[in-house]
Scaffold this active site. Sequence first.
Site, PDB file in Angstrom:
ATOM      1  N   CYS A   1      13.391 -81.436  60.016  1.00  0.00           N
ATOM      2  CA  CYS A   1      12.076 -80.839  60.116  1.00  0.00           C
ATOM      3  C   CYS A   1      12.167 -79.647  61.053  1.00  0.00           C
ATOM      4  O   CYS A   1      13.185 -79.424  61.680  1.00  0.00           O
ATOM      5  CB  CYS A   1      11.103 -81.851  60.731  1.00  0.00           C
ATOM      6  SG  CYS A   1      11.204 -83.459  59.958  1.00  0.00           S
TER       7      CYS A   1
ATOM      8  N   ARG B   1      13.224 -75.742  56.742  1.00  0.00           N
ATOM      9  CA  ARG B   1      13.716 -77.052  57.169  1.00  0.00           C
ATOM     10  C   ARG B   1      12.968 -78.205  56.522  1.00  0.00           C
ATOM     11  O   ARG B   1      13.291 -79.373  56.762  1.00  0.00           O
ATOM     12  CB  ARG B   1      13.551 -77.199  58.684  1.00  0.00           C
ATOM     13  CG  ARG B   1      14.451 -76.297  59.437  1.00  0.00           C
ATOM     14  CD  ARG B   1      14.138 -76.318  60.908  1.00  0.00           C
ATOM     15  NE  ARG B   1      15.259 -75.746  61.604  1.00  0.00           N
ATOM     16  CZ  ARG B   1      16.232 -76.452  62.171  1.00  0.00           C
ATOM     17  NH1 ARG B   1      16.192 -77.760  62.173  1.00  0.00           N
ATOM     18  NH2 ARG B   1      17.236 -75.860  62.748  1.00  0.00           N
TER      19      ARG B   1
ATOM     20  N   TRP C   1      10.224 -82.766  56.499  1.00  0.00           N
ATOM     21  CA  TRP C   1      10.962 -83.176  55.307  1.00  0.00           C
ATOM     22  C   TRP C   1      11.144 -84.678  55.474  1.00  0.00           C
ATOM     23  O   TRP C   1      11.828 -85.129  56.381  1.00  0.00           O
ATOM     24  CB  TRP C   1      12.311 -82.471  55.252  1.00  0.00           C
ATOM     25  CG  TRP C   1      13.114 -82.731  54.026  1.00  0.00           C
ATOM     26  CD1 TRP C   1      13.041 -82.078  52.826  1.00  0.00           C
ATOM     27  CD2 TRP C   1      14.171 -83.705  53.876  1.00  0.00           C
ATOM     28  NE1 TRP C   1      13.958 -82.578  51.953  1.00  0.00           N
ATOM     29  CE2 TRP C   1      14.665 -83.572  52.557  1.00  0.00           C
ATOM     30  CE3 TRP C   1      14.741 -84.670  54.716  1.00  0.00           C
ATOM     31  CZ2 TRP C   1      15.703 -84.376  52.061  1.00  0.00           C
ATOM     32  CZ3 TRP C   1      15.756 -85.464  54.218  1.00  0.00           C
ATOM     33  CH2 TRP C   1      16.229 -85.308  52.905  1.00  0.00           C
TER      34      TRP C   1
ATOM     35  N   ASN D   1      12.274 -84.036  65.172  1.00  0.00           N
ATOM     36  CA  ASN D   1      13.231 -83.702  64.121  1.00  0.00           C
ATOM     37  C   ASN D   1      14.433 -84.611  64.332  1.00  0.00           C
ATOM     38  O   ASN D   1      14.977 -84.661  65.431  1.00  0.00           O
ATOM     39  CB  ASN D   1      13.616 -82.220  64.277  1.00  0.00           C
ATOM     40  CG  ASN D   1      14.786 -81.820  63.402  1.00  0.00           C
ATOM     41  OD1 ASN D   1      15.033 -82.432  62.371  1.00  0.00           O
ATOM     42  ND2 ASN D   1      15.501 -80.789  63.816  1.00  0.00           N
ATOM     43  N   GLY D   2      14.824 -85.362  63.311  1.00  0.00           N
ATOM     44  CA  GLY D   2      15.971 -86.255  63.464  1.00  0.00           C
ATOM     45  C   GLY D   2      15.628 -87.641  62.951  1.00  0.00           C
ATOM     46  O   GLY D   2      14.630 -87.830  62.254  1.00  0.00           O
TER      47      GLY D   2
ATOM     48  N   GLU E   1      28.239 -73.607  40.922  1.00  0.00           N
ATOM     49  CA  GLU E   1      27.098 -72.972  41.591  1.00  0.00           C
ATOM     50  C   GLU E   1      25.970 -72.690  40.593  1.00  0.00           C
ATOM     51  O   GLU E   1      24.796 -72.901  40.896  1.00  0.00           O
ATOM     52  CB  GLU E   1      27.586 -71.686  42.284  1.00  0.00           C
ATOM     53  CG  GLU E   1      26.531 -70.842  42.946  1.00  0.00           C
ATOM     54  CD  GLU E   1      25.760 -71.536  44.070  1.00  0.00           C
ATOM     55  OE1 GLU E   1      26.126 -72.642  44.483  1.00  0.00           O
ATOM     56  OE2 GLU E   1      24.756 -70.956  44.515  1.00  0.00           O
TER      57      GLU E   1
ATOM     58  N   LYS F   1      22.239 -74.224  40.875  1.00  0.00           N
ATOM     59  CA  LYS F   1      21.007 -73.411  40.879  1.00  0.00           C
ATOM     60  C   LYS F   1      20.006 -73.974  39.880  1.00  0.00           C
ATOM     61  O   LYS F   1      18.835 -74.139  40.168  1.00  0.00           O
ATOM     62  CB  LYS F   1      21.286 -71.946  40.512  1.00  0.00           C
ATOM     63  CG  LYS F   1      22.017 -71.089  41.494  1.00  0.00           C
ATOM     64  CD  LYS F   1      21.362 -70.891  42.821  1.00  0.00           C
ATOM     65  CE  LYS F   1      21.641 -72.033  43.742  1.00  0.00           C
ATOM     66  NZ  LYS F   1      22.236 -71.838  44.990  1.00  0.00           N
TER      67      LYS F   1
ATOM     68  N   GLU G   1      18.598 -77.458  40.970  1.00  0.00           N
ATOM     69  CA  GLU G   1      17.760 -77.375  42.178  1.00  0.00           C
ATOM     70  C   GLU G   1      16.345 -76.913  41.871  1.00  0.00           C
ATOM     71  O   GLU G   1      15.388 -77.445  42.406  1.00  0.00           O
ATOM     72  CB  GLU G   1      18.345 -76.331  43.150  1.00  0.00           C
ATOM     73  CG  GLU G   1      19.432 -76.811  44.049  1.00  0.00           C
ATOM     74  CD  GLU G   1      19.888 -75.702  44.998  1.00  0.00           C
ATOM     75  OE1 GLU G   1      20.031 -75.991  46.181  1.00  0.00           O
ATOM     76  OE2 GLU G   1      20.105 -74.546  44.554  1.00  0.00           O
TER      77      GLU G   1
ATOM     78  N   HIS H   1      37.783 -84.124  28.894  1.00  0.00           N
ATOM     79  CA  HIS H   1      37.930 -85.430  29.550  1.00  0.00           C
ATOM     80  C   HIS H   1      36.590 -86.088  29.842  1.00  0.00           C
ATOM     81  O   HIS H   1      36.494 -86.943  30.719  1.00  0.00           O
ATOM     82  CB  HIS H   1      38.728 -85.268  30.853  1.00  0.00           C
ATOM     83  CG  HIS H   1      40.110 -84.767  30.615  1.00  0.00           C
ATOM     84  ND1 HIS H   1      41.061 -85.498  29.942  1.00  0.00           N
ATOM     85  CD2 HIS H   1      40.683 -83.583  30.918  1.00  0.00           C
ATOM     86  CE1 HIS H   1      42.182 -84.791  29.860  1.00  0.00           C
ATOM     87  NE2 HIS H   1      41.967 -83.623  30.437  1.00  0.00           N
TER      88      HIS H   1
ATOM     89  N   LYS I   1      15.791 -76.020  52.925  1.00  0.00           N
ATOM     90  CA  LYS I   1      16.782 -74.945  53.037  1.00  0.00           C
ATOM     91  C   LYS I   1      17.916 -75.347  53.970  1.00  0.00           C
ATOM     92  O   LYS I   1      19.065 -75.023  53.742  1.00  0.00           O
ATOM     93  CB  LYS I   1      16.097 -73.682  53.549  1.00  0.00           C
ATOM     94  CG  LYS I   1      17.009 -72.512  53.722  1.00  0.00           C
ATOM     95  CD  LYS I   1      16.766 -71.479  52.660  1.00  0.00           C
ATOM     96  CE  LYS I   1      17.872 -70.456  52.569  1.00  0.00           C
ATOM     97  NZ  LYS I   1      18.715 -70.653  51.400  1.00  0.00           N
TER      98      LYS I   1
END
Length: 612
Positions: free
Chosen positions: A2, A27, A73, A99-100, A485, A489, A492, A508, A607
């Site tokens: 957070c 965050r 978050w 935060n944590g 990547e 994208k 996400e 495979h 993020k």
Amino acid sequence: MCGIVGYIGEKEALPILLKGLKRLEYRGYDSTGVALLNGHIENYKRKGKVMDLEEFVQSKNTFANIGIGHTRWATHGEPSDGNAHPQVSMNGTFSVVHNGIIENYSKLKEDLVSKGYSFQSETDTEVLANLIELFYNQGEEISAETSVHLALSKVVGAYGIAVLCNNEIDKIIVARKGSPLVVGLGNREYFIASDATPIAEFTSQFIFLNDDDVAVIQKNNFTLKNIQNNPVSITVSNIDLEIGELDKGDFDHFMLKEIFEQPDTVEETFRGRLKSDYPEIVLGGLLHVFPEIVNAKRIVIVGCGTSWHAALIGEYLLEEYAQVAVEVEYASEFRYRKPVLSKDDVVLLISQSGETADTLAALHLAKEKGAMVLGICNVVGSTLSRETDAGVYTHAGVEIGVASTKAFTAQVTVLTMFALKLAKAKGTISDSEYGKIVKELAEIPQKERLILQSNDAIKQVAEKYKDAVNALYLGRSYLFPVALEGALKLKEISYIHAEGYAAGEMKHGPIALVDDNLPVVVIAPHDAYYNKIVSNIQEVKARKGNVIAVVTKGDTALKELANDVVEIPKSHPALAPLLAVLPLQLLAYHIAVLRGCNVDQPRNLAKSVTVE
Ligand code: G6P
């Protein structure tokens, strides 16, 4: 995981808190809140984004010169008004933003319940608020500060906290263990935040709290102790941070703006470091340790998410050109494995934010084991940049979109320069090859500009595939990490299940997924593997899959074979990632927009992941 902000001084706190929280939404953004202290504490909190809170408090009496704020978050408890921070102790004496993760919260909660405490939320933070209150109520001589010390001594886990007390109306108490907190110094005022960016517009003097620090902050006074109540010396760092505007300009989303910024940000990454006629690439941040890097037996590159994909490209570059053994690790695995590291190893941490908890833990582990630790990082003054032995900033500017774009190309640019510089120093690259790649690297921004002109065409491709349920991305060699990547994208931001694969691995497993509903994005430029990847495309087509091929400009053969093609300019194979990733970013972006998704703040993501 957070973001925390705080203010104490003579200005009105709320606007500073709200602005800071907007900068910290990277965050987490599932709920937000503030506690304002003006003789007594008023708490305002809301499920939703900072904008929602801003609207909510408009009609309230919010004047105060002291306040703390939080953007969340969710870890313990779903996003809701009740689980939002600040969490308030049962009798309303303390408001806490955190935060944590308090790992032993259930045991602490049981004890508190047995002592008569009741709980309004599912959060571990409310446990902490009540624990502080429990100690505070044990005697008149026990101050808020002492209560915080006592409560934290019972806590197992990670925290960055800011605390207000209803009975001590001139202070904010902050503490850190594992989750970063920084205090900015102003004139008769202090600013608090999870990182320096939200407060950089007010000051360039920062105190970065260390683990176990507990600070009491008053308008005219700052005291720092450790958790055992012993004084700690204060180090003030002077850092001039460049703070990007929270402004989308003419773009609909930050992500699109950041995709389009890439030609400029790659140029920024070059600035003062690379010119096509430079005999040497200059990486000033590594200068003092470069001889040791040249002698390294092995380079271990560690990162998470997109940074991990950049690391894979780094592996290919470093092994091919500098002929040094490279391993690439997920930080979340590396930190809990028992990696064999020695003083001859270099551990290179890559992180856009420089605050990713797993990456920082990997850094600490590598340090403990005596390896040299280097960083590639975007955020100036971040924990990673401060704790590594040496490093290189990517200079991509502030990246707001949760899905990383310009930070990725900046990381790959740094890795390319690093590999070339190392190769030159080791004599493992010929002068002509070195000169050729450097010259082509300098041309990358111009080529990226050309690719961005295909934006409308890519949007049309997106229209065709926006309803896909699954998607497959294939690439070979330097373009395998780009396939990973591209798939990341898409998943996400559009919530389409997507997988990236080395094209040679398709047979495979993933080939079983191919049918006429499956879009398969194949990165197929004209390089040494062209014929092999054309065979892979044939295999997909033979099973009625829909191929979207990223091809070298002028490739007529693949235009015939694939369902859709996007052209990129010809480049040296080692530099192709810096081009090929752009169409994939745009494809994911347009598909997500067409599906009505929030591309800048996708669900469940953040993020910067500051919890493990
Ligand atoms: C989160 C972000 C990703 C990012 C990853 C690593 O998952 O959503 O975009 O790649 O963290 O972040 P870092 O700041 O360490 O590069």
